[in-house]
Scaffold this motif. Structure first.
Motif, short mmCIF file in Angstrom:
data_model
loop_
_atom_site.label_atom_id
_atom_site.label_comp_id
_atom_site.label_asym_id
_atom_site.label_seq_id
_atom_site.Cartn_x
_atom_site.Cartn_y
_atom_site.Cartn_z
N UNK A 190 0.76 -1.25 -0.23
CA UNK A 190 -0.10 0.19 0.08
C UNK A 190 0.90 1.16 -0.07
N UNK A 191 0.05 2.32 0.61
CA UNK A 191 0.86 3.68 0.34
C UNK A 191 1.67 3.83 1.50
N UNK A 192 2.72 3.45 1.73
CA UNK A 192 3.89 3.08 2.52
C UNK A 192 4.96 4.52 2.47
N UNK A 193 5.30 5.04 3.71
CA UNK A 193 6.39 6.05 3.77
C UNK A 193 7.70 5.93 3.16
N UNK A 194 8.30 6.83 2.14
CA UNK A 194 9.53 6.58 2.05
C UNK A 194 10.49 6.22 2.82
N UNK A 195 11.82 5.42 2.13
CA UNK A 195 12.88 5.23 3.47
C UNK A 195 12.58 4.13 4.24
N UNK A 196 11.51 3.47 3.91
CA UNK A 196 10.95 2.30 5.15
C UNK A 196 12.18 1.37 5.12
#
Length: 271
Positions: free
Chosen positions: A191-197
């Motif tokens: 899904x819509x995950x934050x960057x740099x995960x």
């Protein structure tokens, strides 16, 4: 192992409790209790330098701090609002917990029919405080607040409650599944995950799933990514669901992953 001794000091709030390498006190965010409203309490820990206590998942060793409230009829307590923990790397052992000054908040719900001159609250707490050695401790606390029609924030503890609020993880509704992969546990996020995960620092809230000292391997997918940990030596089976916390920069997130049933074709099962 002998439990740490307890010494009480008179205080304008609840009594200050002095135990081995730890100073603690039961405090309230407000100066009074108001019927029909909520009331936030907190167990305030002040650790001696280099000493720490533990999170709800202590990691590879240690014991979580346990709180038990005794409340008047009709008053109920919600779960402890655990602040985001620190990670303690001790060779091959990784623990999760707190050092320095930390507040563990608990929210009380007061009934509208609550009456009387005051509200009396009792708390029993147990913990393990560690540095190079570990010492179990316990204490009992009593806090009495006046019942009033309105209440103000208590300035003595305002900064502690603000820090505890800021340290709360942000709940996110990510699509997450957990599966067994041979001697590993794999977490899939979509899904819509934050960057740099990929640079996240992980804190598994559910204990005894993964080897905390083993950093996960990460693989990007079209929809998100897979993280894989070696199983904990105490692993027995996947729970129906598990809670995970991760930190990116100054922000901590928490989410729930549902477990996929183990199938005959799971990698490395040999079934």
């Amino acid at each position: 192992m002998v439990l740490s001794s307890v010494f009480l000091l008179a205080s304008a709030g609840g009594d200050v409790v002095l135990t081995d390498h730890l100073r603690s006190q039961l405090v309230a965010e407000s100066t009074a209790a108001v019927a029909g409203q909520s009331l936030r309490l907190g167990l305030l820990f002040e650790h001696e330098p280099l000493w720490h206590t533990y999170w709800v998942n202590p990691g590879d060793s240690g014991l979580p701090t346990r709180l038990r409230l005794t409340l008047p009829d009709g008053v109920s307590a919600q779960d402890v609002q655990w602040p985001a923990p620190q990670r303690f790397d001790l060779g091959d052992i990784v623990n999760y917990g707190y050092e320095g000054r930390i507040l563990l908040p608990v929210n009380l719900l007061l009934p509208a029919e609550l009456a009387g001159p005051s509200l009396s609250i009792e708390l029993q707490a147990r913990w393990l405080v560690c540095q190079e050695e570990c010492i179990p401790g316990q204490a009992s606390y009593r806090l009495q607040l006046p019942l009033a029609s309105r209440a103000e924030a208590d300035p003595r503890w305002q900064a502690d409650f603000q820090r505890a609020t800021q340290a709360q993880p942000k709940a996110v509704d990510w699509s997450a599944t957990l599966s067994e992969q041979g001697d590993a546990v794999q977490l899939a996020l979509h899904g819509n995950l934050p960057p740099q995960l990929a640079k996240a620092r992980w804190f598994p809230h559910t204990p005894r799933l993964v080897a905390n000292s083993a950093l996960p391997t990460w693989q990007a997918t079209v929809q998100g990514g897979h993280w894989r940990w070696r199983k904990s030596e105490f692993f027995s089976a996947l729970p129906g669901q598990s809670e995970w916390w991760l930190r990116l920069g100054d922000e901590t997130y928490r989410f729930v992953a549902r477990s996929e049933p183990t199938t005959d074709h799971a990698e490395g099962t040999g079934k």
